[in-house]
Design an enzyme around this catalytic site. Structure first.
Site, mmCIF file in Angstrom:
data_model
loop_
_atom_site.group_PDB
_atom_site.id
_atom_site.type_symbol
_atom_site.label_atom_id
_atom_site.label_comp_id
_atom_site.label_asym_id
_atom_site.label_seq_id
_atom_site.Cartn_x
_atom_site.Cartn_y
_atom_site.Cartn_z
ATOM 1 N N HIS A 75 0.840 -1.197 0.000
ATOM 2 C CA HIS A 75 0.000 0.000 0.000
ATOM 3 C C HIS A 75 0.878 1.252 0.000
ATOM 4 O O HIS A 75 1.913 1.286 0.644
ATOM 5 C CB HIS A 75 -0.887 0.020 1.247
ATOM 6 C CG HIS A 75 -2.129 0.849 1.071
ATOM 7 N ND1 HIS A 75 -3.305 0.323 0.585
ATOM 8 C CD2 HIS A 75 -2.375 2.151 1.304
ATOM 9 C CE1 HIS A 75 -4.221 1.277 0.536
ATOM 10 N NE2 HIS A 75 -3.678 2.400 0.966
ATOM 11 N N ASP A 88 -13.500 3.017 7.529
ATOM 12 C CA ASP A 88 -12.515 3.735 6.721
ATOM 13 C C ASP A 88 -13.128 4.178 5.401
ATOM 14 O O ASP A 88 -12.846 5.273 4.916
ATOM 15 C CB ASP A 88 -11.264 2.886 6.461
ATOM 16 C CG ASP A 88 -10.325 3.606 5.512
ATOM 17 O OD1 ASP A 88 -9.851 4.702 5.882
ATOM 18 O OD2 ASP A 88 -10.117 3.143 4.379
ATOM 19 N N ARG A 113 -12.892 12.623 4.402
ATOM 20 C CA ARG A 113 -11.614 13.357 4.489
ATOM 21 C C ARG A 113 -11.235 13.942 3.134
ATOM 22 O O ARG A 113 -10.690 15.045 3.045
ATOM 23 C CB ARG A 113 -10.503 12.408 4.974
ATOM 24 C CG ARG A 113 -10.615 12.054 6.444
ATOM 25 C CD ARG A 113 -9.739 10.847 6.777
ATOM 26 N NE ARG A 113 -8.345 11.076 6.479
ATOM 27 C CZ ARG A 113 -7.525 10.146 5.976
ATOM 28 N NH1 ARG A 113 -7.941 8.926 5.714
ATOM 29 N NH2 ARG A 113 -6.265 10.441 5.739
ATOM 30 N N SER A 156 -6.164 4.774 8.617
ATOM 31 C CA SER A 156 -6.881 4.444 7.382
ATOM 32 C C SER A 156 -6.197 3.271 6.684
ATOM 33 O O SER A 156 -6.832 2.271 6.333
ATOM 34 C CB SER A 156 -6.895 5.686 6.476
ATOM 35 O OG SER A 156 -7.231 5.341 5.164
ATOM 36 N N LYS A 167 -7.386 -1.066 6.965
ATOM 37 C CA LYS A 167 -7.698 -1.828 5.744
ATOM 38 C C LYS A 167 -6.779 -3.040 5.611
ATOM 39 O O LYS A 167 -7.207 -4.119 5.249
ATOM 40 C CB LYS A 167 -7.448 -0.957 4.506
ATOM 41 C CG LYS A 167 -8.543 0.012 4.185
ATOM 42 C CD LYS A 167 -8.357 0.568 2.786
ATOM 43 C CE LYS A 167 -7.294 1.636 2.696
ATOM 44 N NZ LYS A 167 -7.756 2.979 2.894
#
Ligand code: URA
Length: 434
Positions: free
Chosen positions: A82, A161, A168, A183, A187
């Protein structure tokens, strides 16, 4: 408990308890706390920050807001990757197929664009027919059979999230260490992979502009991941200029395909090799950096990574012919060059602004409901250190709307600064946190 009191506590810089954070996340997920109260809370967090303990509690509350995937039905050590978000960041489209081609099970949950940055899910949807929403069974089946599946935040994975991310995005509350860490890690924890490799960006196109903040974020996420029993590594990489040359969904897919064909930008390939190295080592497919690098570069030379991308696109309903003929991807109707009125060496590129130019063309979301135009964006022709003469093309803009094009061109002005002396290239990989 009342949300009003929790907003006030954070507004007054007090620490929230685990129970208070859990209450807030559960009630917000159920729709019992309205967006306007949560937006006020997020802004209080933005200004007053969260403690380490609050950040961990927030992450776990968000991970537990839905299902935690049990990936034991997938054989082998599962890896996920990520990025904290950047401009022109198409690494997942390159490194995912590279490591999958080597037999590493890539079980990945990706996001959509956020703020000025793009998201893998939007990029993948540039393939006609491609779908990122699939059942858990299909996800497992694809990872087991072809070693790669990328899903959106569908189903019931970290739903808190999903809602907070969208809120956001439109309330200028993205760039906060605790909100980014919770966040991403909620996940990743919910998505169940055994190994998590993080790409933490720093510089003008990143949410963490300062290197020290990026390192703090990297350390926090590694701590959270290890604490949740996942082997976590973070690479801190440069985002002081867009990654590669293409910015915009379909345009980035073309650059990713070029890279898998061995014709991509060198720093994009380098970043993919570094990320891939820690994915291979984590999955116990390679024992050291040199071995992993060699294996990864071979997937480009022998085209197994490119073929893996095609297999993956087809498995998720997309047209795999577009991998071999990028003319089949969406194309913008207006193409315009931006030429330089200055001469010199490129000293700096205001990368967040480049991301905003792509957004203004229609490539990003202005509101939660916005539909994006996957064909638009820009391709830069000059990067930091390059020599530019008056009249040289600095970028090509791809648009579908003349009014948006005019606004975007205006915004592009001033994104480049020049020096009369040659510029030294900066270190691209800033550090690795293990
Ligand atoms: N990526 C995420 O998933 N969340 C963030 O907050 C930033 C980048």
């Amino acid at each position: 408990m009342r949300m009003y009191d929790l907003i006030m506590k954070k507004r007054n810089s007090e620490e929230l308890s685990k129970e208070e954070i859990e209450y807030m996340i559960q009630e917000y997920t159920k729709g019992l706390i309205p967006d306007y109260q949560m937006a006020a809370f997020l802004m209080a967090v933005y200004f007053n920050k969260m403690t380490d303990k609050e950040t961990v509690d927030l992450t776990m509350a968000m991970a537990n807001s839905g299902d935690i995937l049990d990936l034991s039905a997938i054989n082998g050590i599962k890896v996920d990757k990520h990025s904290t978000g950047g401009v022109g960041d198409k690494t997942s489209l390159v490194v995912g197929p590279m490591v999958a081609a080597l037999g590493v099970p890539v079980a990945k949950m990706s996001g959509r664009g956020l703020g000025h940055t793009g998201g893998t899910i939007d990029k993948l949807e540039s393939f006609p027919g491609f779908s990122t929403s699939m059942s858990e069974e299909q996800f497992f089946k694809n990872v087991n059979s072809i070693k790669i599946a990328i899903t959106g935040q569908t189903g019931n994975l970290a739903p808190a999230d999903k809602k907070l991310y969208a809120l956001r995005d439109v309330t200028a509350t993205v760039d906060n260490l605790s909100l980014i860490a919770s966040s991403i890690m909620s996940k990743k924890i919910a998505a169940g992979a055994d190994v998590i490799v993080l790409d933490v960006k720093t510089g003008s196109g990143a949410f963490m502009k300062k290197e020290e903040d990026a390192f703090a974020l990297a350390k926090e996420m590694v701590k959270i991941g290890d604490g949740a029993g996942r082997k976590t590594v973070a690479i801190v990489s440069d985002m002081d200029q867009p990654l590669g040359y293409a910015v915009g969904n379909a345009l980035e897919v073309i650059e990713a395909i070029d890279t898998l064909n061995g014709k991509g930008p060198s720093e994009l390939l380098e970043l993919c090799v570094i990320l891939g190295t820690y994915m291979l080592i984590g999955a116990e497919i390679a024992t050291n950096e040199a071995q992993a690098r060699k294996m990864l570069l071979e997937t480009i030379e022998n085209k197994t990574a490119l073929n893996k991308l095609a297999e993956f696109v087809e498995a998720q309903g997309g047209d795999k012919a577009a991998v071999f003929n990028t003319d089949l991807l969406l194309r913008a109707s207006i193409i315009e060059e931006i030429t330089s009125s200055e001469e010199g060496y490129v000293e700096h590129i205001e990368s967040e602004e480049i991301g905003i130019v792509s957004m203004l063309l229609g490539g990003g979301r202005e509101t939660k409901e916005s539909k994006i135009d996957l064909a638009v964006g820009l391709v830069l022709h000059k990067k930091v250190g390059d020599k530019v003469n008056i009249g040289d093309s600095i970028a090509t803009i791809y648009a579908n709307d003349a009014v948006k094009l005019a606004t975007a061109k205006k915004r592009f002005n001033g994104t480049y600064t020049f020096s009369q002396k040659p510029i030294e290239k900066k270190l691209f990989i800033k550090g690795i946190i293990k």
